[in-house]
Design an enzyme around this catalytic site. Structure first.
Site, mmCIF file in Angstrom:
data_model
loop_
_atom_site.group_PDB
_atom_site.id
_atom_site.type_symbol
_atom_site.label_atom_id
_atom_site.label_comp_id
_atom_site.label_asym_id
_atom_site.label_seq_id
_atom_site.Cartn_x
_atom_site.Cartn_y
_atom_site.Cartn_z
ATOM 1 N N SER A 160 10.036 4.832 12.530
ATOM 2 C CA SER A 160 10.935 5.412 11.525
ATOM 3 C C SER A 160 10.770 4.707 10.188
ATOM 4 C CB SER A 160 12.386 5.322 11.999
ATOM 5 O OG SER A 160 12.782 3.971 12.044
ATOM 6 N N ASN B 41 9.168 10.378 2.308
ATOM 7 C CA ASN B 41 9.831 10.525 1.007
ATOM 8 C C ASN B 41 8.832 10.584 -0.131
ATOM 9 O OD1 ASN B 41 12.932 10.347 0.783
ATOM 10 N ND2 ASN B 41 12.400 9.088 2.541
ATOM 11 N N ARG C 165 9.659 7.101 7.228
ATOM 12 C CA ARG C 165 10.664 7.357 6.198
ATOM 13 C C ARG C 165 10.055 7.169 4.807
ATOM 14 N NH1 ARG C 165 13.801 3.817 7.540
ATOM 15 N NH2 ARG C 165 15.137 5.055 8.865
#
Lengths: 265, 156
Positions: free
Chosen positions: A202, A210, A206
């Site tokens: 994660s 993004n 992440r």
């Protein structure tokens, strides 16, 4: 920017975006080396190290220079973040958090460089057509980069878990919770392994997601003609939030994971 | 997206940067910050102490000033009393002296007058005798008539 539309008339929007999302690489498969990711990340890391080291060499507890004030602002911010989460004593966590924060921030900030500026400059210098130049300047839009950071943090997490709790303690932590009964230990182990492995995954995805999405939107905006200018501005202004926030989240989660590794249940 | 050598390269770069930061960047900067924080805290504490000291000193100065005023007033008071006493004494002495001088003056005048009277009497007696001699045209035995002359002198 808009000049590209003329320069690459032969490209459709889809091809234009795909072209911009391709790394400058040599080799295939596992052996592929993304020279743009490596080059920019090492360059930005050296920028960070050079600036901070030049201040560290002349650091004074008296009246600081303006550069030292700026650097101390960042160092103080990181130090406060570390101290608010991690209460043990560990000489690695704070410098690690500082390196991650500033390095990721600088790499994310490459998002602000107009998407066609670097390819255009390279084509001006080298004389090649822009359609032959591959340059993905934001290292954090490359999963190689984000996974490298996440795996580095993950290895440290495992290392400190074993160092603080011992091998037995670490295995016990993985097997004896959440369910206390011995027959459920395999279930516990599966659950805990998922938790453990989800962290680096994660963490890496992440940041990658993004920044990759941000870059993709920049590219989409670059294909809409003249109106891209105000829209670009808005999207870049929005990245004033995204870029430091993602750097901060990465740093904060690193601190949290490492302080969890130090906690003895 | 080819995961591979790039990741390994980035991992190495990451480790190198973190180690460099840990060895050469973080300790001097955080040291400088913490030293300065301590210096500032010490300075502020010293300032508070100095302010308290100043307050105490001002209080002491005010108290001393008040005390000095009281003392000065009492000294002036005593001096005035002393002065009045001296003046009174001097006046008393002067009065006594005046009376003494007056008395001695009176006494002197009295003796002088008595002496003059005495002389006058003697001369008057001589004159009277001389006058009587002339009148009687004869010598009078001073010794035989001295009782009359004495009587005459006493009457003067």
């Amino acid at each position: 920017m808009s000049s590209t539309a003329a320069a690459s008339e032969t490209l459709t929007s889809q091809e234009y975006i795909k072209h911009h999302l391709t790394n400058f690489s040599t080799g295939e498969g596992f052996q592929a080396i993304h020279w743009d990711t490596l080059g920019w990340s090492v360059f930005l890391g050296l920028v960070f190290i050079t600036i901070f080291y030049s201040v560290a060499k002349k650091a004074t507890s008296g009246v600081p220079s303006k550069l030292q004030c700026a650097v101390e602002l960042v160092v103080g911010f990181v130090d406060d973040s570390v101290k608010s989460t991690f209460h043990g004593s560990n000489p690695v966590i704070a410098p690690l958090a500082l390196t991650i924060f500033v390095w990721v921030l600088l790499m994310n900030a490459m998002d602000w460089v107009p998407v066609d500026l670097l390819p255009w400059l390279i084509s001006m210098v080298s004389g090649h057509e822009m359609s032959h130049i591959y340059m993905k300047a934001v290292p954090t839009t490359d999963p190689n980069m984000t996974f490298a950071l996440a795996i580095g943090v993950f290895i440290l997490t495992i290392y400190y878990s074993i160092k603080v709790k011992g091998v037995g303690g670490f295995i016990k932590e993985l097997t004896t919770q959440p369910f206390g009964h011995w027959s459920l230990y395999p279930v516990n182990f599966i659950l805990e392994m998922v938790t453990l492995l989800a962290r680096p995954l994660s963490l890496a995805l992440r940041l990658f997601g993004n920044l990759y999405a941000g870059e993709l939107i920049f590219l989409l905006i670059a294909t809409i003609g003249l109106f891209q200018l105000p829209v670009h501005f808005l999207w870049a202004a929005f990245h004033l939030l995204i870029i430091p926030l993602q750097a901060f989240i990465f740093m904060m989660l690193t601190i949290v994971y490492l302080s969890l590794a130090h906690e003895d249940h | 997206m080819n995961i591979g050598y790039t990741l390994i390269g980035e991992l190495i770069a990451f480790v190198v940067f973190v180690i460099f930061c840990m060895k050469f960047v973080w300790p001097p900067i955080i040291g400088a910050i913490e030293t300065r924080q301590k210096e500032i805290a010490d300075g502020l504490a010293a300032k508070d102490r100095a302010a308290k000291d100043l307050e105490l000193a001002q209080e002491a100065a005010t108290a001393q000033l008040k005390e000095a005023k009281v003392k000065a007033a009492s000294i002036i008071d005593a001096a005035k009393k002393h002065e009045a006493k001296i003046v009174e004494e001097a006046a008393g002495k002067a009065q006594v002296e005046k009376e003494r001088i007056l008395a001695s003056g009176h006494a002197e005048i009295e003796t002088e007058r008595n002496r003059a009277k005495e002389e006058l009497r003697a001369q008057v007696a001589l004159l009277a005798v001389a006058g009587a001699e002339k009148i009687l045209e004869r010598s009078i035995d001073a010794a035989a008539h001295s009782d009359i002359l004495d009587k005459l002198v006493a009457e003067l």
